[in-house]
Design a protein around this motif. Sequence first.
Motif, PDB file in Angstrom:
ATOM      1  N   MET A   1       0.846  -1.179   0.000  1.00 43.25           N
ATOM      2  CA  MET A   1       0.000   0.000   0.000  1.00 43.25           C
ATOM      3  C   MET A   1       0.887   1.236   0.000  1.00 43.25           C
ATOM      4  SD  MET A   1      -2.961   0.808   2.660  1.00 43.25           S
ATOM      5  CE  MET A   1      -3.136   2.424   3.275  1.00 43.25           C
ATOM      6  N   ILE A   2       0.636   2.135  -0.926  1.00 45.15           N
ATOM      7  CA  ILE A   2       1.415   3.365  -1.032  1.00 45.15           C
ATOM      8  C   ILE A   2       0.714   4.453  -0.225  1.00 45.15           C
ATOM      9  CG2 ILE A   2       2.264   5.132  -2.583  1.00 45.15           C
ATOM     10  CD1 ILE A   2       2.342   2.998  -4.766  1.00 45.15           C
ATOM     11  N   VAL A   3       1.470   5.069   0.676  1.00 46.27           N
ATOM     12  CA  VAL A   3       0.924   6.153   1.477  1.00 46.27           C
ATOM     13  C   VAL A   3       1.517   7.455   0.966  1.00 46.27           C
ATOM     14  CG1 VAL A   3       0.761   7.140   3.779  1.00 46.27           C
ATOM     15  CG2 VAL A   3       0.687   4.658   3.481  1.00 46.27           C
ATOM     16  N   LYS A   4       0.657   8.334   0.526  1.00 43.15           N
ATOM     17  CA  LYS A   4       1.098   9.624   0.006  1.00 43.15           C
ATOM     18  C   LYS A   4       1.289  10.598   1.166  1.00 43.15           C
ATOM     19  CE  LYS A   4      -0.057  13.046  -3.457  1.00 43.15           C
ATOM     20  NZ  LYS A   4      -1.045  13.501  -4.424  1.00 43.15           N
ATOM     21  N   GLU A   5       2.481  11.177   1.238  1.00 39.57           N
ATOM     22  CA  GLU A   5       2.748  12.144   2.304  1.00 39.57           C
ATOM     23  C   GLU A   5       2.111  13.470   1.963  1.00 39.57           C
ATOM     24  OE1 GLU A   5       6.577  12.837   4.040  1.00 39.57           O
ATOM     25  OE2 GLU A   5       7.203  10.816   3.451  1.00 39.57           O
ATOM     26  N   LYS A   6       1.637  14.153   3.011  1.00 36.64           N
ATOM     27  CA  LYS A   6       1.075  15.481   2.838  1.00 36.64           C
ATOM     28  C   LYS A   6       2.183  16.459   2.499  1.00 36.64           C
ATOM     29  CE  LYS A   6      -2.824  16.983   5.281  1.00 36.64           C
ATOM     30  NZ  LYS A   6      -3.367  17.551   6.491  1.00 36.64           N
ATOM     31  N   LYS A   7       1.910  17.367   1.583  1.00 35.92           N
ATOM     32  CA  LYS A   7       2.877  18.402   1.251  1.00 35.92           C
ATOM     33  C   LYS A   7       2.971  19.363   2.431  1.00 35.92           C
ATOM     34  CE  LYS A   7       4.013  21.889  -2.115  1.00 35.92           C
ATOM     35  NZ  LYS A   7       3.588  22.633  -3.282  1.00 35.92           N
ATOM     36  N   ARG A   8       4.168  19.624   2.833  1.00 34.70           N
ATOM     37  CA  ARG A   8       4.386  20.522   3.965  1.00 34.70           C
ATOM     38  C   ARG A   8       4.177  21.968   3.530  1.00 34.70           C
ATOM     39  NH1 ARG A   8       9.523  20.416   7.993  1.00 34.70           N
ATOM     40  NH2 ARG A   8       8.898  22.399   8.810  1.00 34.70           N
ATOM     41  N   ILE A   9       3.415  22.695   4.299  1.00 36.12           N
ATOM     42  CA  ILE A   9       3.115  24.086   3.981  1.00 36.12           C
ATOM     43  C   ILE A   9       3.973  24.989   4.848  1.00 36.12           C
ATOM     44  CG2 ILE A   9       1.322  25.862   3.989  1.00 36.12           C
ATOM     45  CD1 ILE A   9      -0.700  23.583   3.594  1.00 36.12           C
ATOM     46  N   ARG A  10       4.660  25.907   4.187  1.00 37.58           N
ATOM     47  CA  ARG A  10       5.471  26.865   4.925  1.00 37.58           C
ATOM     48  C   ARG A  10       4.603  28.090   5.218  1.00 37.58           C
ATOM     49  NH1 ARG A  10      10.887  26.978   1.406  1.00 37.58           N
ATOM     50  NH2 ARG A  10       9.503  28.311   0.243  1.00 37.58           N
ATOM     51  N   PRO A  11       4.368  28.408   6.495  1.00 34.92           N
ATOM     52  CA  PRO A  11       3.448  29.485   6.873  1.00 34.92           C
ATOM     53  C   PRO A  11       3.773  30.838   6.241  1.00 34.92           C
ATOM     54  CG  PRO A  11       4.140  28.267   8.814  1.00 34.92           C
ATOM     55  CD  PRO A  11       4.940  27.753   7.663  1.00 34.92           C
TER      56      PRO A  11
ATOM     57  N   GLY B   1       2.564  31.049   2.666  1.00 35.97           N
ATOM     58  CA  GLY B   1       1.109  31.214   2.619  1.00 35.97           C
ATOM     59  C   GLY B   1       0.693  32.647   2.889  1.00 35.97           C
ATOM     60  N   VAL B   2       1.301  33.266   3.886  1.00 39.87           N
ATOM     61  CA  VAL B   2       0.977  34.659   4.219  1.00 39.87           C
ATOM     62  C   VAL B   2       1.397  35.582   3.088  1.00 39.87           C
ATOM     63  CG1 VAL B   2       1.511  36.556   5.808  1.00 39.87           C
ATOM     64  CG2 VAL B   2       1.044  34.274   6.712  1.00 39.87           C
ATOM     65  N   LEU B   3       2.596  35.372   2.532  1.00 35.44           N
ATOM     66  CA  LEU B   3       3.077  36.202   1.431  1.00 35.44           C
ATOM     67  C   LEU B   3       2.171  36.084   0.209  1.00 35.44           C
ATOM     68  CD1 LEU B   3       5.260  38.075   0.301  1.00 35.44           C
ATOM     69  CD2 LEU B   3       6.532  36.032  -0.385  1.00 35.44           C
TER      70      LEU B   3
END
Length: 140
Positions: free
Chosen positions: A1-11, A14-16
């Motif tokens: 089973m392949i588990v897809k990792e969540k893309k890490r969001i840099r805060p 996002g604000v910029l």
Amino acid sequence: MIVKEKKRIRPLIGVLLFIISIVLFITTCPIGLLYGLFHTAIRNSLRGIGEYALKMAISIDQLGNVVMQHILNLLIIKKGGYKFGNRDETISSAIGKNIQLGTLSGFGRLIDKILDFIDPDHSLNSIDYHIEPGEKAYKQ
């Protein structure tokens, strides 16, 4: 089973991006709106302007669903209700799903009655069944 990792969001990114989007919206929307109204009026008459306005209203409603998700989840639904906040869904669609689930609060039912007065069965007719539920849509 392949588990897809969540893309890490840099805060900060996002604000910029949020700030840039607001600046672009404020500076370019008036021009785009005027051009769109004239273009639509010339090509499609008054009916076209109504359709153009409806598309914008739906987009603004979707934005409102994201911006106000926390307060809407607090005030409009009972525990276990369908959550607000999906960027592809209108507030009315989420209200309609909560009507079907029987999870609207008293305040939510009042909002639905106001919408019904303006447009009978508005929330139920607004349900978008093709929305991919967000990861947190069904979680508490």
